[in-house]
Scaffold this active site. Structure first.
Site, PDB file in Angstrom:
ATOM      1  N   LYS A  17       7.982  -7.285   1.612  1.00 31.20           N
ATOM      2  CA  LYS A  17       9.055  -6.921   2.606  1.00 31.20           C
ATOM      3  C   LYS A  17       8.391  -6.827   4.000  1.00 31.20           C
ATOM      4  O   LYS A  17       9.122  -7.088   4.755  1.00 31.20           O
ATOM      5  CB  LYS A  17       9.510  -5.547   2.016  1.00 31.20           C
ATOM      6  CG  LYS A  17       8.619  -4.350   2.337  1.00 31.20           C
ATOM      7  CD  LYS A  17       9.252  -3.210   1.663  1.00 31.20           C
ATOM      8  CE  LYS A  17       8.170  -2.104   1.393  1.00 31.20           C
ATOM      9  NZ  LYS A  17       7.599  -1.476   2.731  1.00 31.20           N
ATOM     10  N   ARG A  92      12.928   6.395   2.512  1.00 31.30           N
ATOM     11  CA  ARG A  92      12.196   6.276   1.190  1.00 31.30           C
ATOM     12  C   ARG A  92      12.589   7.110   0.347  1.00 31.30           C
ATOM     13  O   ARG A  92      11.959   7.108  -0.963  1.00 31.30           O
ATOM     14  CB  ARG A  92      10.680   6.465   1.555  1.00 31.30           C
ATOM     15  CG  ARG A  92       9.626   5.303   1.182  1.00 31.30           C
ATOM     16  CD  ARG A  92       8.384   5.724   1.751  1.00 31.30           C
ATOM     17  NE  ARG A  92       7.253   5.057   1.329  1.00 31.30           N
ATOM     18  CZ  ARG A  92       6.696   3.716   1.820  1.00 31.30           C
ATOM     19  NH1 ARG A  92       7.329   3.521   2.786  1.00 31.30           N
ATOM     20  NH2 ARG A  92       5.789   3.226   1.461  1.00 31.30           N
ATOM     21  N   ARG A 131      -4.414  -8.051  -1.154  1.00 32.87           N
ATOM     22  CA  ARG A 131      -4.321  -7.795   0.165  1.00 32.87           C
ATOM     23  C   ARG A 131      -5.719  -6.497   0.391  1.00 32.87           C
ATOM     24  O   ARG A 131      -6.143  -6.456   1.324  1.00 32.87           O
ATOM     25  CB  ARG A 131      -2.832  -7.128   0.595  1.00 32.87           C
ATOM     26  CG  ARG A 131      -2.877  -6.419   1.870  1.00 32.87           C
ATOM     27  CD  ARG A 131      -1.626  -5.842   2.224  1.00 32.87           C
ATOM     28  NE  ARG A 131      -1.168  -4.639   1.667  1.00 32.87           N
ATOM     29  CZ  ARG A 131      -0.199  -3.770   1.450  1.00 32.87           C
ATOM     30  NH1 ARG A 131       0.815  -4.326   2.008  1.00 32.87           N
ATOM     31  NH2 ARG A 131      -0.116  -2.644   1.020  1.00 32.87           N
ATOM     32  N   ARG A 137      -7.240  -2.173   3.470  1.00 28.73           N
ATOM     33  CA  ARG A 137      -6.502  -1.034   3.790  1.00 28.73           C
ATOM     34  C   ARG A 137      -7.001   0.138   3.091  1.00 28.73           C
ATOM     35  O   ARG A 137      -7.239  -0.028   1.717  1.00 28.73           O
ATOM     36  CB  ARG A 137      -5.055  -1.296   3.566  1.00 28.73           C
ATOM     37  CG  ARG A 137      -4.301  -1.582   4.734  1.00 28.73           C
ATOM     38  CD  ARG A 137      -2.945  -1.846   4.636  1.00 28.73           C
ATOM     39  NE  ARG A 137      -2.139  -0.515   3.852  1.00 28.73           N
ATOM     40  CZ  ARG A 137      -0.668  -0.870   3.892  1.00 28.73           C
ATOM     41  NH1 ARG A 137      -0.148  -1.718   4.124  1.00 28.73           N
ATOM     42  NH2 ARG A 137      -0.258   0.257   3.168  1.00 28.73           N
ATOM     43  N   ARG A 148       1.505   4.669  -5.427  1.00 30.84           N
ATOM     44  CA  ARG A 148       2.472   4.504  -4.623  1.00 30.84           C
ATOM     45  C   ARG A 148       3.756   3.753  -5.198  1.00 30.84           C
ATOM     46  O   ARG A 148       4.925   3.872  -4.953  1.00 30.84           O
ATOM     47  CB  ARG A 148       2.184   3.463  -3.691  1.00 30.84           C
ATOM     48  CG  ARG A 148       1.358   4.346  -2.447  1.00 30.84           C
ATOM     49  CD  ARG A 148       0.385   3.783  -1.794  1.00 30.84           C
ATOM     50  NE  ARG A 148       0.831   2.679  -0.912  1.00 30.84           N
ATOM     51  CZ  ARG A 148      -0.163   1.347  -0.727  1.00 30.84           C
ATOM     52  NH1 ARG A 148      -1.111   1.339  -1.352  1.00 30.84           N
ATOM     53  NH2 ARG A 148       0.551   0.446  -0.110  1.00 30.84           N
TER      54      ARG A 148
HETATM   55  P1  AMP Z   1       3.985   1.352   3.787  1.00 36.33           P
HETATM   56  O1  AMP Z   1       3.143   0.609   4.824  1.00 36.33           O
HETATM   57  O2  AMP Z   1       5.544   1.356   3.990  1.00 36.33           O
HETATM   58  O3  AMP Z   1       3.574   0.995   2.625  1.00 36.33           O
HETATM   59  O4  AMP Z   1       3.604   2.743   4.205  1.00 36.33           O
HETATM   60  C1  AMP Z   1       2.197   3.280   3.964  1.00 36.33           C
HETATM   61  C2  AMP Z   1       2.346   4.785   3.761  1.00 36.33           C
HETATM   62  O5  AMP Z   1       2.830   5.516   4.993  1.00 36.33           O
HETATM   63  C3  AMP Z   1       2.784   5.335   2.636  1.00 36.33           C
HETATM   64  O6  AMP Z   1       2.383   5.177   1.361  1.00 36.33           O
HETATM   65  C4  AMP Z   1       3.480   6.808   3.178  1.00 36.33           C
HETATM   66  O7  AMP Z   1       2.079   7.631   2.880  1.00 36.33           O
HETATM   67  C5  AMP Z   1       3.493   6.680   4.646  1.00 36.33           C
HETATM   68  N1  AMP Z   1       5.098   6.480   4.843  1.00 36.33           N
HETATM   69  C6  AMP Z   1       5.623   5.256   5.261  1.00 36.33           C
HETATM   70  N2  AMP Z   1       6.946   5.180   5.286  1.00 36.33           N
HETATM   71  C7  AMP Z   1       7.138   6.522   5.088  1.00 36.33           C
HETATM   72  C8  AMP Z   1       8.538   7.309   4.860  1.00 36.33           C
HETATM   73  N3  AMP Z   1       9.667   6.839   5.018  1.00 36.33           N
HETATM   74  N4  AMP Z   1       8.371   8.533   4.397  1.00 36.33           N
HETATM   75  C9  AMP Z   1       7.164   9.098   4.063  1.00 36.33           C
HETATM   76  N5  AMP Z   1       6.024   8.519   4.027  1.00 36.33           N
HETATM   77  C10 AMP Z   1       6.111   7.306   4.512  1.00 36.33           C
END
Ligand code: AMP
Length: 198
Positions: A17, A92, A131, A137, A148
């Site tokens: 995404k 989310r 990745r 990361r 996750r």
């Molecule tokens: P992502 O890059 O979208 O996978 O986000 C990485 C991390 O950021 C997630 O595992 C959460 O710890 C935090 N995070 C990102 N977006 C949100 C959200 N909308 N609400 C809460 N935590 C978030």
């Protein structure tokens, strides 16, 4: 020219995404608003917010809803998001859907489409493991990845039902080449009358 489109891209971690979101946003001339990117930039920059969220991200847990929603409201209030935006990673969970609804309806706006990238769990895990090797990361450890994906299934998947009831979800097959998937998304948006900027 910029085409007005208020979009959300959603899918399990490793669904692609992030990559597709950037492509679609470029095509429409709208900014990507990725909460994950905002948190990571703050961690890297050593800001107060960064310090606050480092451990949460490393565990693969969610940052508190209020804090996250405030950050998104600030970002969407900037000029470049006035005509549209593509949200990646927010909302989310169902509580965040409520926060976003409140904010957008206060501006007389609503999401135009929710793009759901459909990818089998096994495929997500193998893409994420790759990745982890490529980008290093800190939240791409095997344990954090599984955590996750569990959070996605428990907390994020239910938002699809909420948006489906509004008739704005487009389910996109997320397996294929990058170009094929982008084409599928563009076609779905086109069918909604959301046309690419020219
Ligand atoms: P992502 O890059 O979208 O996978 O986000 C990485 C991390 O950021 C997630 O595992 C959460 O710890 C935090 N995070 C990102 N977006 C949100 C959200 N909308 N609400 C809460 N935590 C978030």
């Amino acid at each position: 020219m910029t085409a007005s489109a208020r979009l959300l891209i959603v899918g399990p971690q490793g669904s692609g995404k992030g990559t597709q979101g950037v492509r679609i946003a470029e095509t429409f001339g709208i900014p990507v608003v990725s909460t994950g990117d905002i948190f990571r930039a703050n961690i890297k920059g050593g800001t107060e917010l960064g310090t606050q969220v480092t451990e949460i991200l490393d565990r693969g847990d969610l940052v508190p809803d209020e804090l996250t929603s405030e950050i998104v409201r600030d970002r969407l209030s900037q000029d470049d998001a006035a005509n549209g935006f593509l949200l990646d990673g927010y909302p989310r969970n169902v509580a965040q859907v409520g926060h976003l609804d409140e904010f957008l309806s206060g501006r007389g706006e609503a999401l135009d489409a929710v793009l759901l990238l459909d990818v089998p769990r096994a495929e997500s895990i193998s893409r994420l493991s790759l990745r982890a090797i490529e980008q290093g990361r800190s939240d791409d450890t095997e344990e954090a990845i599984a955590h996750r994906l569990d959070i996605y299934e428990r907390e994020t998947a239910p938002i699809i039902d909420v948006y489906s009831e509004r008739g704005i979800v487009d389910r996109i097959d997320g397996v294929g080449s990058l170009d094929e998937i982008t084409e599928r998304i563009v076609a779905a948006l086109d069918a909604r009358g959301l046309h690419v900027a020219v």
